[in-house]
Design an enzyme around this catalytic site. Sequence first.
Site, PDB file in Angstrom:
ATOM      1  N   HIS A 369       0.750  -1.062   0.014  1.00  0.00           N
ATOM      2  CA  HIS A 369       0.105   0.079   0.068  1.00  0.00           C
ATOM      3  C   HIS A 369       0.893   1.288   0.051  1.00  0.00           C
ATOM      4  CE1 HIS A 369      -3.198   2.877   1.694  1.00  0.00           C
ATOM      5  NE2 HIS A 369      -4.146   2.057   0.696  1.00  0.00           N
ATOM      6  N   ARG A 512     -14.356   3.272  -2.906  1.00  0.00           N
ATOM      7  CA  ARG A 512     -14.177   2.055  -2.302  1.00  0.00           C
ATOM      8  C   ARG A 512     -14.472   2.035  -0.876  1.00  0.00           C
ATOM      9  NH1 ARG A 512      -8.686  -1.141  -2.930  1.00  0.00           N
ATOM     10  NH2 ARG A 512      -7.997   0.594  -1.601  1.00  0.00           N
ATOM     11  N   CYS A 682      -8.607  -1.351 -11.960  1.00  0.00           N
ATOM     12  CA  CYS A 682      -8.166  -0.295 -10.980  1.00  0.00           C
ATOM     13  C   CYS A 682      -6.650  -0.489 -10.323  1.00  0.00           C
ATOM     14  CB  CYS A 682      -9.109   0.088 -10.201  1.00  0.00           C
ATOM     15  SG  CYS A 682      -9.572  -1.074  -8.949  1.00  0.00           S
TER      16      CYS A 682
END
Length: 766
Positions: A369, A512, A682
């Site tokens: 991340h 999201r 994505c």
Amino acid sequence: MSNMQLDTLRRIVQEINASGGLHESLEIMVNQVSAAMDVDVCSIYLLDERNQCYVLMATKGLNPEAVGTVSLQSGEGLVGLVGQREEIVNLDNAAQHTRYAYFPQTGEELYHSFLGVPVMYRRRVMGVLVVQNKAPQDFSEAAESFLVTLCAQLSGLIAHAHAVGNIDVFKKVSSSNIANYKTFKGVSGSGGIALGRAIILYPPADLSAVPDREAEDISQELNLLHQAITSVRTEIQSLDEKMKDALMAEERALFSVFLRMLDENALPAEIQAEIKDGIWAQGAVKRVIDKHISLFAQMEDDYLRERVSDLKDLGRRILASLQESDPSHREISSESILIGEEISTAALVELPVDKIAAIVTSEGAANSHMVIVARALGIPTVVGVTELPINTLDDVEMIVDAYQGRVTIHPPRRLRQRYKEIQKEEEEIAKDLKQYETKDAITPDGVPIKLFVNTGLMIDVIRGVQRGAKGVGLYRSEIPFMLRDRFPGEEEQRTIYRQQLSHFANKPVIMRTLDIGADKELPYFSIDEDNSALGWRGLRFTLDHPEIFSAQIRAMLKASIGLNNLHILLPMVTSVSEVEEVLYLLERDWMAVQEEEQVKIAKPKIGIMVEVPSILFQIKEFAQLVDFFSVGSNDLIQYLLAVDRNNPHVSGVYSHYHPAVLRALSYLIQECQKYDKPISVCGEMAGDPLSAILLIAMGFNTLSMSSSNILRVRKAICHVSLEDAEQLLQDVIHLDNPLVVKSKIEHFFRQHGLHDMVKTDRLISA
């Protein structure tokens, strides 16, 4: 292996870890093994790859003058046999073996039995450990296991000594070699080139992470130590008083021990001595605590060994107090290269990100991340540099080549000059790409592709708008949660979401829902799991906490009032029942918010992320419930290939060019077309021009990516016809090797004049 052997093994490993360097470690190894196994000889040979020979580096039992002088060619003798086979050789009469080689200077003609064990590190032979006895005998299986375990410990030390580059393992340590340049290999996370100086980002109160640093002002460091010791002493006295009624006197004895250790003539005196030798206070604490931990750990008494954790606790308390008053932290400048063992997303975004030249970590992988955020910010990043000696690199000059995943310390002038030339080339490429800000992504044969942007920070939004993104394909709503010390309230969230939706008014914004777990951690809500990638994450977490989920949905709905461009995306979906539960909650919250606000709110479209492979085989069922699908390629690849994308040890296995990945995505698009459901990609696969062309050939007409990749992908689309892309897909989808797939795509790009997309054309060897 017996308990006695395990104790011996642990003691040897502890002594090696506490040693002053490789040569001392090797001496400890041969002496301790010789005594523990009661053998006549124990020797260590290391492989000198430059000269392709094994050099005797340490011995107990052979002539000590042979150390450093005796060497065997890589295929010579029994040592060479062990290295060639990469397996144990156990002989009761070595002299009778056809590969036996005699070296008179070692005095080994007296020894018959031979046990040789290879020292392996990541499939490479680093050396050979040998034990010998005068009497002919077969060494037992337990002896073999004992040495294999030790060699596994030794291999990392040897590899680290090679990698650090400030010593030559085949020579004694020399301080004159410390400034020699060295290149380390890692994994490219976010492309780019940076030249600058290292700033170590180390976690608070972590003794192992404290960097080596000289004291700039010894008297100031002594004063800081005095304040810290006083503070910790007061803290422990308060704890003792607080627990007076809760604990018995013997249970509170630890506090008295701590206070005695903090007496001016105990630990503080030793730390002061280190500071007076020129070490900064935090480094002095680390050295003294480490020394005592090593001594305690070697003791035979179980009680004293268990006191190691207490000693660590005391050291952390002193260190934490020092860090609170640390005035020596250098400011981050435009030439600052941030380095650390592992840097979290939260730690990164709290810094002035516009000033960070590059990021380098010894842990992590290309699609963690933090790396995804760094990529969005356009910061060159290299991760998984496992051999990087972080604590020795404070303020060291570095070059980060994030295209090749290379980090060079103390670079020579000629190398610096060459990379400065590459930086100028990068600037020219950036100027060329700027023209694509105002162009549409249309292939030469007239096929339009929608390019969306992935966002999380406002800088993503600003750059996405500037670079012509047609909407937000993925808003990572966990980012605001990471930047706080608590769960943000509904109104806080509404304000943040409104900014995102407003900047893309009249364009779709796919938000999201909260996706935490695995590598996305909240500082105030720790999820400690053995296998977090398969654990309590994404929708699994939010469905277990409907109060958090509903607050977020309500905030999103309120933020969308009057804009009507909100789409909601659900992460980590694994079953139809999860989606049905979410739809119930969404319907309830949608009706409640309209009633509260006395306004009609357009019902947002609902989509699910295709991350878990099981979704591939249930598109028909999910298509009856949701409006769209979005491929989270990072996790989908991780689960398809059974490879932890955050583990640098297996980074070579993770590839979006893998045939299984390409075939799975081709099947997925066909299924979605069959049920007339829109689908986009994505994940990071969409932002790589090479793989983006394959996705377009499969039929994906919407790609979402980091803002830093939009112009490159748009340029590739404008230069490659759909017909050519489809032919390329047919050429590679039946190949069986991801490296061959990538090589073929790179050749295709060169043929189409897109050399700047294939970075290896312009890069240099270190």
